[in-house]
Scaffold this motif. Structure first.
Motif, PDB file in Angstrom:
ATOM      1  N   ALA A  11      -2.694   3.912   4.348  1.00  0.00           N
ATOM      2  CA  ALA A  11      -2.683   3.458   2.954  1.00  0.00           C
ATOM      3  C   ALA A  11      -2.597   4.589   1.944  1.00  0.00           C
ATOM      4  O   ALA A  11      -1.951   4.460   0.917  1.00  0.00           O
ATOM      5  CB  ALA A  11      -3.921   2.629   2.675  1.00  0.00           C
ATOM      6  N   GLN A  12      -3.247   5.697   2.248  1.00  0.00           N
ATOM      7  CA  GLN A  12      -3.229   6.807   1.296  1.00  0.00           C
ATOM      8  C   GLN A  12      -2.401   7.952   1.860  1.00  0.00           C
ATOM      9  O   GLN A  12      -2.295   8.088   3.084  1.00  0.00           O
ATOM     10  CB  GLN A  12      -4.653   7.269   1.032  1.00  0.00           C
ATOM     11  N   PRO A  13      -1.844   8.769   0.967  1.00  0.00           N
ATOM     12  CA  PRO A  13      -1.011   9.865   1.467  1.00  0.00           C
ATOM     13  C   PRO A  13      -1.804  10.826   2.350  1.00  0.00           C
ATOM     14  O   PRO A  13      -2.992  11.061   2.121  1.00  0.00           O
ATOM     15  CB  PRO A  13      -0.565  10.575   0.190  1.00  0.00           C
ATOM     16  N   PHE A  14      -1.140  11.349   3.338  1.00  0.00           N
ATOM     17  CA  PHE A  14      -1.754  12.347   4.217  1.00  0.00           C
ATOM     18  C   PHE A  14      -1.611  13.718   3.550  1.00  0.00           C
ATOM     19  O   PHE A  14      -0.550  14.027   3.006  1.00  0.00           O
ATOM     20  CB  PHE A  14      -1.052  12.377   5.572  1.00  0.00           C
ATOM     21  N   VAL A  15      -2.659  14.517   3.617  1.00  0.00           N
ATOM     22  CA  VAL A  15      -2.603  15.855   3.022  1.00  0.00           C
ATOM     23  C   VAL A  15      -2.562  16.884   4.149  1.00  0.00           C
ATOM     24  O   VAL A  15      -3.348  16.793   5.097  1.00  0.00           O
ATOM     25  CB  VAL A  15      -3.836  16.119   2.127  1.00  0.00           C
ATOM     26  N   TYR A  44       6.831  16.090  -2.391  1.00  0.00           N
ATOM     27  CA  TYR A  44       6.113  15.448  -1.286  1.00  0.00           C
ATOM     28  C   TYR A  44       7.111  14.843  -0.306  1.00  0.00           C
ATOM     29  O   TYR A  44       8.301  14.721  -0.608  1.00  0.00           O
ATOM     30  CB  TYR A  44       5.117  14.404  -1.809  1.00  0.00           C
ATOM     31  N   LEU A  45       6.587  14.473   0.842  1.00  0.00           N
ATOM     32  CA  LEU A  45       7.453  13.960   1.907  1.00  0.00           C
ATOM     33  C   LEU A  45       7.200  12.472   2.114  1.00  0.00           C
ATOM     34  O   LEU A  45       6.058  12.039   2.201  1.00  0.00           O
ATOM     35  CB  LEU A  45       7.161  14.727   3.200  1.00  0.00           C
ATOM     36  N   VAL A  46       8.285  11.716   2.182  1.00  0.00           N
ATOM     37  CA  VAL A  46       8.167  10.300   2.525  1.00  0.00           C
ATOM     38  C   VAL A  46       8.806  10.136   3.907  1.00  0.00           C
ATOM     39  O   VAL A  46      10.017  10.270   4.048  1.00  0.00           O
ATOM     40  CB  VAL A  46       8.858   9.393   1.486  1.00  0.00           C
ATOM     41  N   LEU A  47       7.967   9.905   4.885  1.00  0.00           N
ATOM     42  CA  LEU A  47       8.458   9.804   6.257  1.00  0.00           C
ATOM     43  C   LEU A  47       8.570   8.328   6.622  1.00  0.00           C
ATOM     44  O   LEU A  47       7.570   7.651   6.843  1.00  0.00           O
ATOM     45  CB  LEU A  47       7.497  10.529   7.202  1.00  0.00           C
ATOM     46  N   ASP A  48       9.803   7.852   6.652  1.00  0.00           N
ATOM     47  CA  ASP A  48      10.061   6.446   6.925  1.00  0.00           C
ATOM     48  C   ASP A  48      10.513   6.297   8.379  1.00  0.00           C
ATOM     49  O   ASP A  48      11.685   6.539   8.693  1.00  0.00           O
ATOM     50  CB  ASP A  48      11.136   5.940   5.952  1.00  0.00           C
ATOM     51  N   LEU A  49       9.571   5.905   9.226  1.00  0.00           N
ATOM     52  CA  LEU A  49       9.906   5.801  10.652  1.00  0.00           C
ATOM     53  C   LEU A  49      10.641   4.496  10.952  1.00  0.00           C
ATOM     54  O   LEU A  49      11.227   4.353  12.021  1.00  0.00           O
ATOM     55  CB  LEU A  49       8.637   5.884  11.502  1.00  0.00           C
ATOM     56  N   MET A  90       2.048  13.523   2.230  1.00  0.00           N
ATOM     57  CA  MET A  90       3.072  12.751   2.933  1.00  0.00           C
ATOM     58  C   MET A  90       2.718  11.273   2.949  1.00  0.00           C
ATOM     59  O   MET A  90       1.580  10.899   3.205  1.00  0.00           O
ATOM     60  CB  MET A  90       3.197  13.257   4.371  1.00  0.00           C
ATOM     61  N   VAL A  91       3.729  10.460   2.664  1.00  0.00           N
ATOM     62  CA  VAL A  91       3.548   9.020   2.807  1.00  0.00           C
ATOM     63  C   VAL A  91       4.211   8.630   4.119  1.00  0.00           C
ATOM     64  O   VAL A  91       5.364   8.990   4.359  1.00  0.00           O
ATOM     65  CB  VAL A  91       4.209   8.261   1.629  1.00  0.00           C
ATOM     66  N   LEU A  92       3.462   7.935   4.938  1.00  0.00           N
ATOM     67  CA  LEU A  92       3.975   7.568   6.259  1.00  0.00           C
ATOM     68  C   LEU A  92       4.298   6.083   6.284  1.00  0.00           C
ATOM     69  O   LEU A  92       3.406   5.248   6.160  1.00  0.00           O
ATOM     70  CB  LEU A  92       2.927   7.917   7.318  1.00  0.00           C
ATOM     71  N   LYS A  93       5.591   5.787   6.429  1.00  0.00           N
ATOM     72  CA  LYS A  93       5.999   4.374   6.514  1.00  0.00           C
ATOM     73  C   LYS A  93       6.295   4.043   7.965  1.00  0.00           C
ATOM     74  O   LYS A  93       7.154   4.668   8.572  1.00  0.00           O
ATOM     75  CB  LYS A  93       7.248   4.136   5.668  1.00  0.00           C
ATOM     76  N   MET A 103       0.824  -1.216   0.000  1.00  0.00           N
ATOM     77  CA  MET A 103       0.000   0.000   0.000  1.00  0.00           C
ATOM     78  C   MET A 103       0.855   1.262   0.000  1.00  0.00           C
ATOM     79  O   MET A 103       0.550   2.239  -0.688  1.00  0.00           O
ATOM     80  CB  MET A 103      -0.918   0.011   1.217  1.00  0.00           C
ATOM     81  N   LEU A 104       1.919   1.228   0.780  1.00  0.00           N
ATOM     82  CA  LEU A 104       2.776   2.418   0.844  1.00  0.00           C
ATOM     83  C   LEU A 104       3.488   2.652  -0.481  1.00  0.00           C
ATOM     84  O   LEU A 104       3.640   3.788  -0.926  1.00  0.00           O
ATOM     85  CB  LEU A 104       3.784   2.277   1.987  1.00  0.00           C
ATOM     86  N   LEU A 105       3.907   1.561  -1.114  1.00  0.00           N
ATOM     87  CA  LEU A 105       4.545   1.713  -2.428  1.00  0.00           C
ATOM     88  C   LEU A 105       3.562   2.268  -3.452  1.00  0.00           C
ATOM     89  O   LEU A 105       3.915   3.100  -4.288  1.00  0.00           O
ATOM     90  CB  LEU A 105       5.118   0.378  -2.907  1.00  0.00           C
ATOM     91  N   ARG A 106       2.317   1.785  -3.362  1.00  0.00           N
ATOM     92  CA  ARG A 106       1.281   2.299  -4.268  1.00  0.00           C
ATOM     93  C   ARG A 106       1.072   3.791  -4.052  1.00  0.00           C
ATOM     94  O   ARG A 106       0.972   4.568  -4.995  1.00  0.00           O
ATOM     95  CB  ARG A 106      -0.057   1.596  -4.008  1.00  0.00           C
ATOM     96  N   ALA A 107       1.001   4.158  -2.770  1.00  0.00           N
ATOM     97  CA  ALA A 107       0.795   5.577  -2.451  1.00  0.00           C
ATOM     98  C   ALA A 107       1.947   6.412  -2.997  1.00  0.00           C
ATOM     99  O   ALA A 107       1.733   7.477  -3.596  1.00  0.00           O
ATOM    100  CB  ALA A 107       0.695   5.748  -0.945  1.00  0.00           C
ATOM    101  N   GLN A 108       3.152   5.888  -2.813  1.00  0.00           N
ATOM    102  CA  GLN A 108       4.344   6.600  -3.288  1.00  0.00           C
ATOM    103  C   GLN A 108       4.333   6.708  -4.816  1.00  0.00           C
ATOM    104  O   GLN A 108       4.647   7.752  -5.377  1.00  0.00           O
ATOM    105  CB  GLN A 108       5.578   5.826  -2.838  1.00  0.00           C
ATOM    106  N   TYR A 109       3.935   5.624  -5.445  1.00  0.00           N
ATOM    107  CA  TYR A 109       3.886   5.612  -6.909  1.00  0.00           C
ATOM    108  C   TYR A 109       2.827   6.592  -7.424  1.00  0.00           C
ATOM    109  O   TYR A 109       3.051   7.325  -8.385  1.00  0.00           O
ATOM    110  CB  TYR A 109       3.596   4.194  -7.413  1.00  0.00           C
ATOM    111  N   ASN A 110       1.680   6.606  -6.775  1.00  0.00           N
ATOM    112  CA  ASN A 110       0.617   7.545  -7.175  1.00  0.00           C
ATOM    113  C   ASN A 110       1.073   8.988  -7.037  1.00  0.00           C
ATOM    114  O   ASN A 110       0.776   9.829  -7.879  1.00  0.00           O
ATOM    115  CB  ASN A 110      -0.638   7.325  -6.338  1.00  0.00           C
ATOM    116  N   LEU A 111       1.790   9.256  -5.951  1.00  0.00           N
ATOM    117  CA  LEU A 111       2.258  10.630  -5.743  1.00  0.00           C
ATOM    118  C   LEU A 111       3.274  11.056  -6.796  1.00  0.00           C
ATOM    119  O   LEU A 111       3.372  12.236  -7.132  1.00  0.00           O
ATOM    120  CB  LEU A 111       2.907  10.760  -4.357  1.00  0.00           C
TER     121      LEU A 111
END
Lengths: 229, 297
Positions: free
Chosen positions: B168-172, B122-127, B293-296, B107-115
């Motif tokens: 699953a979906q990016p945060f706005v 955009y921000l990819v926050l990988d915790l 933002m994509v939150l991992k 799901m996160l990869l999909r979100a990243q790909y969509n963005l």
């Protein structure tokens, strides 16, 4: 009569607060489970054990395989997004650049970007000097570029802008040996003020040191991507 | 005498109950920050939370998941739902956890790909790997190593399925407050003549920036705080403290309000990341007004 009243008060007064609390608390207690489940996720705290039956998952192995293949496909798609030609990243906060080819870093160094200033013309017009952020492409590459000075270059020096094709408008030295145009009048070019590299001093263009500029000019083709952030 | 004992027993009991209720419904959620934001759950999921039997059978979600599977096959990438529920099934807890982890990654990869199809940064926050990455068109522009991460218990306590839906979906971004300005413009009047121009010419220097503390409120009830790792003092510290305390104040207000309304608004789950000051400035200034933002995690 008065003494009777007082004794009644003495007898029952201590019960008033407990009775009030006693009426109020059951209301909250009754409300609490739903409250906790819906709003506080307490249910998730108590349902710690996961098993296929409890949530009813079928074909788990098949789903794992399918998910794995989806992940691989998505990773491939994301990798395909990397430009196949060299590209450059410009960091306007730190005034640094990174020249890359795919994931490999070819060169890094200092640059100068917009000074984030608004110049107010004598007639009140406001001219912002800021490097735009986003994705750009190299539209034109020029050796020994000549800068056609815009009005602001004169106004900033306290001069009156000359006519459109006046000789004073043409400057052969300021842009250095090379210039790469990225559209809207913005360029990656050289500078006479190498000592200011690393500082935000420009009117929106990106200034580079001589050696870096030569490498960048020779590496980036027309159409190459320029990411400014 | 007997009445006296009865009175004190009842009073103690009622005080204990009152203490329990206040602690469990108001104080604990504030201290632990553990409520599940309602917005995180799709309607079917909320029903499931309220009705344990329905959740066990998974009646509501089966049709939805089938639809989601069909959607995921299409070229336009959409959020794939949680595993297919059915009446009977096999699989150990380990397998399920593995499946959830895979679904989450997917799901996160999909979100990243969509963005990556959008034209903004955009921000990819990988915790997990403790990295905050600025990306554009799928190209990582800048990596910031996160020195410290603090995550609300409310997020840690999410049920796996709820967490999947939530991230699953990016945060706005809805709004942001910070101790620094996004674009530090200086306004300057044009000189009247060359003499004035020469006088006003000042050698450029690296600009000093104030200490950085950024509060970003995202849709789906998430608050992200970006703070600098360098210790701040004096006036800067006061400004940062006032921003920091505003979160606690708001939650206490909600709790007090809940005493009369008996309904408390969900607590805003919070993630605090500590990065070097320079990185915090880059992250804030490079992002557009309404970044995603994509939150991992």
């Amino acid at each position: 009569m008065e003494t009777e009243d007082k004794s009644w008060f003495r007898k029952y007064a201590p019960w008033i607060i407990p009775v009030l609390i006693g009426c109020w608390i059951p209301t909250i207690v009754l409300y609490t489970p739903d409250y906790q489940n819906a709003a506080y996720g307490m249910k998730s705290f108590f349902t710690s054990t996961l098993n296929a039956k409890s949530i009813g998952v079928r074909n788990i192995e098949k789903q794992i395989q399918s998910s794995k293949s989806n992940i691989a496909a998505l990773e491939n798609r994301l990798n395909e997004l990397l430009p196949d030609k060299p590209y450059i990243l410009i960091n306007t906060t730190e005034n640094r650049f990174v020249l890359r080819n795919s994931k490999d870093t070819l060169r890094t160094g200092m640059c100068s970007t917009g000074k984030d200033e608004i110049l107010i013309y004598p007639n009140g017009t406001r001219k912002p000097f800021k490097t735009p952020k986003g994705l750009f492409t190299v539209q034109l590459k020029r050796k020994n570029p000549v800068w056609t000075k815009p009005d602001w270059a004169f106004i900033e020096e306290g001069l009156k802008p000359p006519s459109a094709h006046a000789a004073e408008r043409y400057d052969e030295a300021t842009l250095g040996a090379y210039a790469l145009s990225i559209g809207d009048g913005y360029m990656l070019h050289g500078t006479l003020y190498q000592r200011f590299l690393g500082l935000p001093v420009t009117h929106g263009c990106v200034r580079l040191g001589d050696a870096d500029l030569e490498v960048i000019f020779n590496t980036l083709d027309k159409g190459a991507k320029v990411f400014i952030y | 005498m007997a009445k006296k004992y009865l009175f004190w027993t009842l009073t103690t009991l009622l005080i204990l109950i009152a203490g329990y209720v206040l602690t469990s419904t108001v104080i604990l959620p504030v201290v632990n920050k553990n409520p599940l934001p309602e917005a995180a759950l799709p309607s079917a999921e909320v029903k499931g939370e309220n009705n344990a039997k329905k959740q066990e059978k998974g009646e509501n979600t089966s049709k939805k998941n089938e639809k989601a599977d069909k959607n995921s096959k299409k070229t336009s990438v959409k959020v794939q739902s949680v595993p297919e529920p059915e009446e009977a099934g096999t699989g150990s807890e380990d397998d399920l956890m593995k499946l959830f982890e895979l679904k989450k990654t997917e799901m996160l990869l999909r979100a990243q790909y969509n963005l990556s199809s959008e034209d903004s940064i955009y921000l990819v926050l990988d915790l997990i790997n403790k990295v905050a990455t600025l990306e554009m068109k799928g190209i990582p522009l800048h990596d910031s190593n996160i020195k410290e991460v603090w995550v609300s218990n409310s997020i840690k306590m999410f049920h796996n399925e709820a967490l999947l839906h939530w991230i699953a979906q990016p945060f706005v971004l809805k709004n942001a407050v910070a101790t620094i300005v996004r674009v530090p413009f200086i306004v300057k009047n044009a000189p009247k003549d060359t003499i004035e121009a020469n006088k006003s010419e000042v050698l450029p220097s690296a600009r000093k920036t104030e200490d950085v503390y950024i509060v970003m409120n995202f849709e789906r009830n998430l608050q992200l705080v970006i703070q600098q790792s360098e210790i701040s003092d004096g006036e800067n510290k006061m400004r940062i403290d006032s921003l920091r305390n505003s979160y606690v104040k708001r939650e206490i207000d909600k709790s007090i309000k809940a005493l009369s309304t008996l309904k408390r608004e969900a607590i805003m789950p919070k993630i605090v990341i500590t990065v070097p000051k320079s990185d915090a400035i880059i992250l804030y200034r490079a992002l557009p007004q309404k970044p995603r933002m994509v939150l991992k995690m």
